[in-house]
Design a protein around this motif. Structure first.
Motif, PDB file in Angstrom:
ATOM      1  N   GLY A  68       0.784  -1.224   0.000  1.00  0.00           N
ATOM      2  CA  GLY A  68       0.000   0.000   0.000  1.00  0.00           C
ATOM      3  C   GLY A  68       0.816   1.274   0.000  1.00  0.00           C
ATOM      4  O   GLY A  68       0.331   2.328  -0.404  1.00  0.00           O
ATOM      5  N   GLU A  69       2.078   1.187   0.443  1.00  0.00           N
ATOM      6  CA  GLU A  69       2.882   2.402   0.614  1.00  0.00           C
ATOM      7  C   GLU A  69       4.015   2.565  -0.395  1.00  0.00           C
ATOM      8  O   GLU A  69       4.362   3.682  -0.757  1.00  0.00           O
ATOM      9  N   GLN A  79       0.015  -1.677 -10.102  1.00  0.00           N
ATOM     10  CA  GLN A  79      -1.080  -2.257  -9.320  1.00  0.00           C
ATOM     11  C   GLN A  79      -0.591  -3.466  -8.509  1.00  0.00           C
ATOM     12  O   GLN A  79      -0.282  -4.505  -9.069  1.00  0.00           O
ATOM     13  N   PRO A  80      -0.519  -3.322  -7.184  1.00  0.00           N
ATOM     14  CA  PRO A  80      -0.268  -4.517  -6.360  1.00  0.00           C
ATOM     15  C   PRO A  80      -1.503  -5.413  -6.423  1.00  0.00           C
ATOM     16  O   PRO A  80      -2.623  -4.941  -6.222  1.00  0.00           O
ATOM     17  N   ILE A  97       3.073  -7.596  -8.267  1.00  0.00           N
ATOM     18  CA  ILE A  97       2.549  -6.355  -8.840  1.00  0.00           C
ATOM     19  C   ILE A  97       2.469  -6.440 -10.355  1.00  0.00           C
ATOM     20  O   ILE A  97       3.159  -7.227 -10.992  1.00  0.00           O
ATOM     21  N   ARG A  98       1.582  -5.622 -10.914  1.00  0.00           N
ATOM     22  CA  ARG A  98       1.457  -5.476 -12.362  1.00  0.00           C
ATOM     23  C   ARG A  98       1.890  -4.055 -12.723  1.00  0.00           C
ATOM     24  O   ARG A  98       1.433  -3.087 -12.110  1.00  0.00           O
ATOM     25  N   GLN A 147      -7.203  -9.848 -12.200  1.00  0.00           N
ATOM     26  CA  GLN A 147      -7.249  -8.575 -12.911  1.00  0.00           C
ATOM     27  C   GLN A 147      -7.664  -7.418 -12.010  1.00  0.00           C
ATOM     28  O   GLN A 147      -7.226  -6.292 -12.186  1.00  0.00           O
ATOM     29  N   SER A 148      -8.525  -7.702 -11.040  1.00  0.00           N
ATOM     30  CA  SER A 148      -9.041  -6.623 -10.190  1.00  0.00           C
ATOM     31  C   SER A 148      -9.104  -7.089  -8.737  1.00  0.00           C
ATOM     32  O   SER A 148      -9.687  -8.136  -8.436  1.00  0.00           O
ATOM     33  N   VAL A 149      -8.476  -6.320  -7.859  1.00  0.00           N
ATOM     34  CA  VAL A 149      -8.489  -6.624  -6.425  1.00  0.00           C
ATOM     35  C   VAL A 149      -8.629  -5.315  -5.656  1.00  0.00           C
ATOM     36  O   VAL A 149      -8.265  -4.249  -6.153  1.00  0.00           O
TER      37      VAL A 149
END
Length: 255
Positions: A68-69, A79-80, A97-98, A147-149
């Motif tokens: 997050g940081e 995007q983690p 991560i992406r 794909q989405s979290v």
């Protein structure tokens, strides 16, 4: 004879025209860039920057807080997508991560100016952090990641109150070593806060209050004349393996 001169002149003009076309094509190709190549460079540069920023891990924290940081970029989309563990002793924090870069097609307004085609590159990486070790990075298959979290939420870090020095001064002005230790512990009851108090042969009363996990420390001294002041010290002494937050930062500092 006149016809021959005209033919020669036409031939020269044609040669020059062909040469000019070749130059234009050569310059245009040299000034062009492939959008995918640009995007690839940005993605790799972002991953390299994260690796360099982490370096040698000395902080104890959880993987979600790291996700997050620490994974932010202004040049690419980061995007983690998966995280687990922590950097506590015997554990490891793993964050997947992406990284994606989209490049728009652009053409300069200048003649023969630079231009690039559109391009998109997406790469995925796994970062593994272990306490007192260099970060490890490996490229992984993006198709294996969701794909989405929901975005990761960092755990708030502990911190000493802004008025810690004033609180310590008030205690030192009216206490001896034993009572100062008890009163400071009552003032700072949190389990992650350390408290040390000692008196010196010169009649000084020294107190240290800190949080090891975030390298936060305040050392206050009441001298033999009853004057209280904040002691300075080399903050490298707060690193793991050093003195830590201790009264020795004042009474027996490393030289």
């Amino acid at each position: 004879m006149r016809v021959f001169k005209i033919l020669v002149l036409i031939g020269c003009v044609c040669i020059f025209a062909v040469a000019a076309i070749a130059v234009v094509i050569s310059v245009d190709v040299a000034a062009s860039q492939d959008g995918d190549a640009i995007a690839e460079k940005r993605v790799v540069a972002t991953a390299d920057a994260f690796t360099s920023a982490f370096g040698y891990q000395t902080e104890v924290t959880d993987a979600e807080s790291i996700a997050g940081e620490r994974f932010r970029s202004t040049s690419t989309e980061v995007q983690p997508v998966r995280w687990s563990g922590s950097t506590e002793a015997g554990d490891e924090a793993i964050i997947d991560i992406r990284i994606r870069s989209d490049v728009e097609a652009k053409r300069s307004q200048e003649v023969f100016g630079p231009w690039n085609s559109a391009g998109t590159v997406e790469r995925c990486y796994r970062f593994t952090l272990t306490l007192y070790a260099e970060v490890q990075r490996e490229e992984i298959d993006c198709d294996e990641l969701p794909q989405s979290v929901p975005a990761p939420t960092a755990t708030p870090k502990p911190a000493l109150p802004a008025d810690t020095a004033e609180m310590m001064e008030a205690v030192l002005l009216q206490s001896d070593a034993q009572s100062a230790s008890d009163e400071l512990r009552d003032a700072f009851p949190e389990v992650d806060v350390t408290v040390e108090v000692t008196s010196t042969a010169d009649g000084e009363l020294v107190a240290a209050v800190g949080i090891a996990a975030v390298r936060d420390c305040v050392v206050m001294v009441r001298d033999a004349d009853g004057v209280v002041f904040r002691a300075s010290f080399d903050r490298i002494s707060l690193e793991p393996g050093e003195l830590g937050c201790s009264v020795r930062l004042y009474t027996a500092p490393f030289l």
